[in-house]
Design an enzyme around this catalytic site. Structure first.
Site, PDB file in Angstrom:
ATOM      1  N   ASN A 155      52.975  15.252   3.061  1.00 10.83           N
ATOM      2  CA  ASN A 155      54.043  14.300   3.349  1.00 10.83           C
ATOM      3  C   ASN A 155      55.400  14.741   2.791  1.00 10.83           C
ATOM      4  OD1 ASN A 155      54.298  12.037   5.013  1.00 10.83           O
ATOM      5  ND2 ASN A 155      52.465  11.132   4.136  1.00 10.83           N
ATOM      6  N   ASP A 212      55.028   8.345   0.758  1.00  7.29           N
ATOM      7  CA  ASP A 212      55.047   8.941   2.106  1.00  7.29           C
ATOM      8  C   ASP A 212      56.231   9.909   2.199  1.00  7.29           C
ATOM      9  OD1 ASP A 212      55.071   9.322   4.950  1.00  7.29           O
ATOM     10  OD2 ASP A 212      53.916   7.503   5.191  1.00  7.29           O
TER      11      ASP A 212
HETATM   12  C1  BGC Z   1      51.253   9.774   8.429  1.00  6.03           C
HETATM   13  C2  BGC Z   1      50.324   8.668   8.793  1.00  6.03           C
HETATM   14  C3  BGC Z   1      49.648   8.154   7.521  1.00  6.03           C
HETATM   15  C4  BGC Z   1      50.691   7.761   6.500  1.00  6.03           C
HETATM   16  C5  BGC Z   1      50.071   7.342   5.186  1.00  6.03           C
HETATM   17  C6  BGC Z   1      52.238   9.285   7.408  1.00  6.03           C
HETATM   18  O1  BGC Z   1      53.094  10.321   7.051  1.00  6.03           O
HETATM   19  O2  BGC Z   1      51.927  10.261   9.572  1.00  6.03           O
HETATM   20  O3  BGC Z   1      49.396   9.160   9.720  1.00  6.03           O
HETATM   21  O4  BGC Z   1      48.816   7.055   7.807  1.00  6.03           O
HETATM   22  O5  BGC Z   1      51.554   8.867   6.265  1.00  6.03           O
HETATM   23  O6  BGC Z   1      50.968   7.374   4.128  1.00  6.03           O
HETATM   24 CA    CA Z   2      55.399  10.868   6.506  1.00  7.67          CA
END
Ligand code: BGC
Ligand code: CA
Length: 308
Positions: A155, A212
């Protein structure tokens, strides 16, 4: 206490997972993606002009290149996209062959090299096949390198303002890692945990969710999207302490970037995937929207384009 003023910039912009906000400083345009719809979109706030291209694969990142086209991820591939022709013109790399993985977040470092990671197949948000992902870089000459493996959900990425540290998030273990960063070699080393969401004062899932996407401001503080907690939290990566937070009327906050004429507005994406019909009619009615936050009193560092 929540800081800043939150407004809805693009209501229900994404139908699945709104992601990958990238502010193009030169054209004063915001780019973002709707991952599972395979949509890449642009929006110019000053004129309201919007444009979208639909491709037929999950599309998780968009970065303008100095050649005038765009680097996007399509499934397990990194490709060049000609926006005018709405056409993929070449495949630059393919990774994780023989898996059901897909690319997730990606971003260019301050030298214009792309970093992008993958994640395992996911049916329930934040519950992918475990440890299937890796982190890659694509040099400006388009050479691919693998740097980290056994990642759950690759992420957010950010670089310290002196270019000596790279921050990197794996969402499922709920950690923001730091690496020593060698900008010339495009190498990372000495992995450690900068922020562990599990040990934050109220580190429960409800309070902080899953880290994220993220970005960094001119003071070197990280703005981390808290997926399933409806927040973006500003952290000091040196002390690992939370400094500020912004709350949103949508739970699945996915990423953020600074933008606007003075780089002092925060653009924030959100996801729909995982919300029930009932939630979408009620408390999550704004899910998928792009939000704008003003009045934060700090500027961000500009998003980097791909120098190749
Ligand atoms: C992803 C998702 C995921 C989420 C969880 C995102 O960056 O694209 O698929 O569920 O992160 O943090
Ligand atoms: Ca993301």
């Amino acid at each position: 206490m929540s800081v800043g003023t939150v407004s809805v910039a693009l209501k229900n912009a994404a139908k699945t997972i709104g992601e990958g906000p990238h502010w193009d400083d030169k054209n004063q345009t915001l780019y973002y993606v709707d991952i599972l719809s395979g949509v890449v979109a642009s929006w110019k706030p000053a004129t309201g002009e919007e444009s979208q291209i639909k491709l037929d694969n999950p599309l998780s990142l968009v970065v303008p290149s100095t050649k005038g086209d765009f680097i996007v991820s399509l499934g397990r591939k990194l490709v060049r996209l000609d926006w005018e022709k709405q056409e993929v013109t070449s495949v630059l790399a393919e990774v994780d062959q023989g898996t059901k993985n897909r690319f997730n977040d990606g971003k260019c470092d301050p030298s214009g090299r792309l970093w992008a990671g993958t994640m395992g197949y996911e049916t329930v948000p934040a519950q992918p096949e475990r440890q299937m992902g890796s982190l890659f870089s694509l040099s400006t000459g388009c050479t691919l390198a693998k740097h980290v493996d056994k990642i759950d959900i690759s992420n957010g990425l950010a670089w310290s303002n002196d270019n000596t540290i790279m921050y990197y998030i794996d969402s499922v273990p709920r950690k923001v890692y730091a690496f020593d960063f060698d900008i010339n070699a495009g190498a990372i080393s000495n992995q450690r945990t900068a922020i562990d969401f599990n040990t934050q004062p109220e580190g429960g899932l409800k309070e902080h969710g899953f880290p994220d996407g993220m970005c960094i401001d001119v003071e070197g503080k990280l703005w981390v999207a808290c997926y399933k907690a409806g927040k973006v939290v500003r952290f000091d990566p040196v002390t690992a302490k939370q400094i500020q937070e912004v709350t949103f009327p949508a739970e699945r906050i996915t990423s953020c970037c600074f933008g606007g004429p003075n780089l002092d507005e925060l653009y924030v994406t959100s996801g729909v995937q995982g919300c029930t019909e009932e939630e979408l009619k009620n408390e999550q009615a704004l899910a998928g929207s792009v939000f704008k936050v003003t009045g934060l009193g700090v500027k961000g560092t500009p998003c980097q384009n791909f120098q190749g």
